[in-house]
Scaffold this motif. Sequence first.
Motif, short mmCIF file in Angstrom:
data_model
loop_
_atom_site.label_atom_id
_atom_site.label_comp_id
_atom_site.label_asym_id
_atom_site.label_seq_id
_atom_site.Cartn_x
_atom_site.Cartn_y
_atom_site.Cartn_z
N ILE A 166 1.90 6.73 -6.91
CA ILE A 166 0.81 7.60 -7.36
C ILE A 166 1.11 9.07 -7.07
O ILE A 166 0.95 9.94 -7.94
CB ILE A 166 -0.52 7.19 -6.70
CG1 ILE A 166 -0.97 5.83 -7.22
CG2 ILE A 166 -1.61 8.24 -6.96
CD1 ILE A 166 -2.19 5.28 -6.53
N PHE A 167 1.57 9.36 -5.85
CA PHE A 167 1.71 10.75 -5.43
C PHE A 167 3.09 11.35 -5.73
O PHE A 167 3.33 12.53 -5.44
CB PHE A 167 1.41 10.90 -3.94
CG PHE A 167 -0.06 10.77 -3.63
CD1 PHE A 167 -0.91 11.83 -3.82
CD2 PHE A 167 -0.58 9.57 -3.17
CE1 PHE A 167 -2.27 11.72 -3.55
CE2 PHE A 167 -1.93 9.44 -2.89
CZ PHE A 167 -2.79 10.52 -3.09
N LEU B 45 0.82 -1.20 0.00
CA LEU B 45 0.00 0.00 0.00
C LEU B 45 0.86 1.26 0.00
O LEU B 45 0.60 2.20 -0.76
CB LEU B 45 -0.92 0.00 1.22
CG LEU B 45 -1.88 1.19 1.36
CD1 LEU B 45 -2.82 1.25 0.15
CD2 LEU B 45 -2.68 1.10 2.65
N TYR B 46 1.93 1.25 0.82
CA TYR B 46 2.80 2.42 0.87
C TYR B 46 3.52 2.61 -0.48
O TYR B 46 3.65 3.74 -0.97
CB TYR B 46 3.83 2.30 1.99
CG TYR B 46 4.67 3.54 2.14
CD1 TYR B 46 4.14 4.68 2.74
CD2 TYR B 46 5.97 3.61 1.65
CE1 TYR B 46 4.88 5.84 2.86
CE2 TYR B 46 6.72 4.76 1.76
CZ TYR B 46 6.17 5.88 2.36
OH TYR B 46 6.91 7.03 2.47
N ILE C 102 1.10 4.13 -2.90
CA ILE C 102 0.88 5.55 -2.59
C ILE C 102 2.05 6.40 -3.08
O ILE C 102 1.87 7.48 -3.66
CB ILE C 102 0.68 5.74 -1.07
CG1 ILE C 102 -0.66 5.14 -0.64
CG2 ILE C 102 0.73 7.22 -0.69
CD1 ILE C 102 -0.88 5.11 0.86
#
Length: 301
Positions: free
Chosen positions: A206-207, A199-200, A203
């Motif tokens: 994406i960011f 998940l990290y 993230i």
Amino acid sequence: MTNLNASHASHRNFILTGIPGTPDKNPWLAFPLGFLYTLTLLGIGTILAVIKVEPSLHEPMYYFLSILALTDVSLSMSTLPSMLSIYWFNAPEIAFDACIMQMFFIHVFGIVESGVLVSMAFDRFVAIRNPLHYVSILNHDVIRKIGIAILTRAVCVVFPVPFLIKCLPFCHSNVLSHSYCLHQNMMRLACASTRVNSLYGLIVVIFTLGLDVLLTLLSYVLTLKTVLGIVSRGERLKTLSTCLSHMSAVLLFYVPFMGASMIHRFWEHLSPVVNMVMADIYLLLLPVLNSIVYSVKTKQI
């Protein structure tokens, strides 16, 4: 009970992998790999030297190019120790902490490179939109702050990753599928849930990289809009030609990166050779190709 505890003890070393299926030919790969690293150092060193000694190149565009060149050589040098260890000294074993350190630097410089490419897209927009104020807008102080911000962002977003990896137990295979350490590669060898790591990592992609792609596209949309406002067709083509080197660098960076990421996440059944080739193009050929692109397509250099 002793055997049970031993089976759940984390590995303190990992085994790096050369080209799958060709262990007997691995030593011969030391020569082309050595040539690639040498070519990278010569190409980037030449670009940096030319920019330093030629006063006409003391402009924002070439300062950003210097930062990109330094990032390329840093990314290349991050993979050099493990590559030499495997192909030159036939020693594929790497300590757990050394693997984490290499992983950290590879991911940091990868995100730095993405940030530099965004800055270079913004640089082209400012140069075309406000040519008379170009140097005053992107002065030395602004470029220095942009460079610091890019590096700080990369370090901050990658900083938690080593700690997330250290929290995982590694009690099964300790054989990595690449010649260097990557987060997604190490994560898959864990014998516990890696949901937080996955998940990290998503993230971060994406960011940072995802946002960088959008900002780069936005810069080029605004640049194209400005170029289309130029009356002379010849001037339009001449102005667009100043962006060709950067466009090539963007494609060379993002296409292999996205290809390798997609393979890791969605096409695990593909041959390990395909996976390794995509990752090697991203980490090994990128610095070489960037130096060639900017040497050939930038008239001043």
